[in-house]
Design a protein around this motif. Structure first.
Motif, PDB file in Angstrom:
ATOM      1  N   GLN A  20       6.212  12.971  -5.103  1.00 17.03           N
ATOM      2  CA  GLN A  20       5.662  12.723  -3.767  1.00 17.03           C
ATOM      3  C   GLN A  20       5.414  14.040  -3.029  1.00 17.03           C
ATOM      4  N   PRO A 111      -3.602   7.260   5.673  1.00 16.76           N
ATOM      5  CA  PRO A 111      -3.536   5.929   5.060  1.00 16.76           C
ATOM      6  C   PRO A 111      -2.914   5.948   3.664  1.00 16.76           C
ATOM      7  N   GLU A 112      -3.319   6.914   2.825  1.00 17.38           N
ATOM      8  CA  GLU A 112      -2.754   6.982   1.473  1.00 17.38           C
ATOM      9  C   GLU A 112      -1.308   7.447   1.524  1.00 17.38           C
ATOM     10  N   LEU A 114       0.863   6.752   3.748  1.00 20.75           N
ATOM     11  CA  LEU A 114       1.700   5.612   4.118  1.00 20.75           C
ATOM     12  C   LEU A 114       2.057   4.774   2.900  1.00 20.75           C
ATOM     13  N   GLN A 115       1.126   4.695   1.960  1.00 23.22           N
ATOM     14  CA  GLN A 115       1.363   3.915   0.738  1.00 23.22           C
ATOM     15  C   GLN A 115       2.256   4.676  -0.240  1.00 23.22           C
ATOM     16  N   ARG A 116       1.988   5.964  -0.415  1.00 21.90           N
ATOM     17  CA  ARG A 116       2.698   6.756  -1.428  1.00 21.90           C
ATOM     18  C   ARG A 116       4.086   7.202  -0.964  1.00 21.90           C
ATOM     19  N   PRO A 118       6.486   5.965   1.762  1.00 23.88           N
ATOM     20  CA  PRO A 118       6.947   5.077   2.833  1.00 23.88           C
ATOM     21  C   PRO A 118       8.173   5.618   3.575  1.00 23.88           C
ATOM     22  N   THR A 121       7.087   8.127   5.999  1.00 24.14           N
ATOM     23  CA  THR A 121       6.417   7.458   7.116  1.00 24.14           C
ATOM     24  C   THR A 121       7.435   6.976   8.150  1.00 24.14           C
TER      25      THR A 121
END
Length: 469
Positions: A20, A111-112, A114-116, A118, A121
């Motif tokens: 990450q 946006p990406e 937030l997905q990768r 969390p 975030t």
């Protein structure tokens, strides 16, 4: 080049998986800045998140009237635009303090991310909430200090006038006392009858009554000069010592030549000391009145300050809206008089007391009234209105100034936004007013056109702010 070790040195990245961190580095850009270099300016679009590795960045509202520091970021900090933030533009200019190294990530990556990532975030959202609280607390303190500075300057001016008058009069009264004592001693050495002494005391009492007499009619400067000249001529023709010194005072005491004739007929050769006694008795009485007036004015101002600050009282309590408005008007009296502004009160005295933070509401009234004063020219009209409905207490502050442009109205409650000239306003007054009214579960709105601007404040009567169904 940014490394995973750089990110792990920062708390919110420290325990994230290696893959990450590597992805995040691939979406970010390393930035170096020299001391004093500008990274962004006030009003620029806020479109990057910044992660600081070395050096510091200082954000300031830069104005000719004086800069205002709004934040300082250094190693380990994450700032700028954060996910879910409503920040659109920067409220200040960011300059490097020393040599600066940071990573910046564009909002398009969010946006990406937030997905990768969390967990990151969640931490950024918490960080954003903490930043909002800190910013709110800091802006409150700045506005309070700015308001305190203005009020202190105004109060210093207000208190200086009566205090200086009291000091000046008190120092002069010693000389008057000496002259008056001399006149008394001279009269005591004369062989005056009891009737003559009673007459002199009656004349003295009569002139003292004129000091506070409401029946005295104002005279023109020409009429006053004629009256003084007539008195001076009469006294000079009758051998009175230094008649030019006595004439102005005797004119103020409403003594005319006819009265002088009467005094001479009764006291005869004692005319000089008798007129001196009457003169200095009147002067001493007037000085005492000036001291009383100055002391009363000082007391009124101190009382207004106590009411304005709710000194020695609980911060939240039942308060009288009208008392707060009146004490605010007293505190701002110097500003109103300076521009000869007329204040019109249209108060509904049946309004009940409400449970509120009195000091904070007074800050709201101060900000709204000061803005109204600034918007008006000489001889403006300030109208304060209070009313109520079944649920709310309503306060309106209306001025007949130039009005607020329609394209500006949506922004006037934004922090640091001001329509005043460069260096004249901090842009925090209406932001503070809005936050205080929201804290009281109330509402504040504005309607404006040239010649009429009205700020309306609604505060619930119920302590919990809940309207009955």
């Amino acid at each position: 080049m940014i490394t995973t070790q750089d990110l792990r040195a920062i708390k919110i990245f420290a325990d994230l998986p290696e893959d990450q961190l590597e992805w995040f580095i691939g979406q970010s850009e390393e930035v170096w800045a020299e001391p004093g270099q500008v990274l962004f300016r006030e009003g620029d679009p806020a479109d990057h998140m910044y992660v600081f590795f070395e050096g510091e960045l200082q954000g300031r509202v830069e104005r000719p009237g004086g800069d205002l520091r709004i934040f300082l970021a250094g190693p380990g900090d994450v700032t700028g635009l954060l996910p879910f933030s409503r920040l659109l533009t920067y409220s200040g200019t960011g300059r490097a303090v020393g040599r600066l190294r940071l990573g910046q990530t564009h909002r398009n990556v969010f946006p990406e991310m937030l997905q990768r990532m969390p967990k990151l975030t969640e931490r950024l959202v918490t960080l954003m909430l903490d930043r909002v609280r800190e910013t709110t607390r800091a802006s409150e303190q700045r506005d309070k200090l700015a308001a305190l500075g203005k009020l202190a300057a105004g109060l210093a001016h207000e208190l200086n006038n009566p205090a200086a008058a009291v000091q000046r009069t008190a120092s002069s009264i010693r000389e008057v006392r000496r002259e008056l004592r001399g006149a008394f001693l001279t009269i005591d050495r004369l062989s005056l009858t009891r009737e003559q002494r009673v007459f002199i005391a009656g004349c003295e009492e009569a002139v003292l009554k004129t000091i506070d007499s409401a029946d005295s009619k104002p005279v023109s400067s020409i009429e006053r000069a004629d009256r003084e000249q007539a008195l001076e001529d009469w006294m000079e023709s009758h051998g009175v010592i230094e008649p030019w010194k006595l004439a102005p005072t005797l004119a103020d005491a409403q003594i005319d030549t006819q009265k002088l004739e009467e005094i001479e007929q009764v006291v005869g050769d004692a005319l000089n000391p008798v007129l001196a006694r009457i003169n200095y008795s009147f002067v001493a009485g007037r000085m005492i009145g000036e001291i009383e007036h100055g002391a009363s004015r000082i007391f009124e101002l101190v009382q207004a300050i106590k009411e304005y600050t709710y000194m020695d009282q609980a911060p939240e309590q039942e308060i009288d809206i009208h008392a707060g408005l009146e004490s605010t008007l007293t505190i701002l009296g110097y500003k109103l008089r300076k521009k000869s502004i007329h204040v019109e009160r249209n108060f509904d005295r049946s309004i009940p007391k409400i449970c509120a933070f009195g000091v904070e509401l007074n800050q709201v009234w101060t900000n709204l009234i000061v803005n109204a004063i600034d918007a008006m020219g000489e001889g403006g009209n300030l109208k304060l209105t209070t009313c109520q409905d079944p649920y709310d207490v309503v306060v309106e502050v209306q001025d007949n100034g130039s009005g607020i442009s329609p394209d500006v109205v949506p922004r006037i409650f934004d922090p640091f936004f001001t329509t005043k000239g460069v260096g004249e306003g901090t842009g925090l007054g209406l932001d503070t007013a809005m936050r205080v009214i929201k804290k009281h579960r109330g509402e504040i709105d504005v309607r404006s056109m040239p010649g009429e601007t009205v700020f309306r404040v609604r505060i619930p009567k119920a302590k919990n702010g809940v309207k009955p169904q």
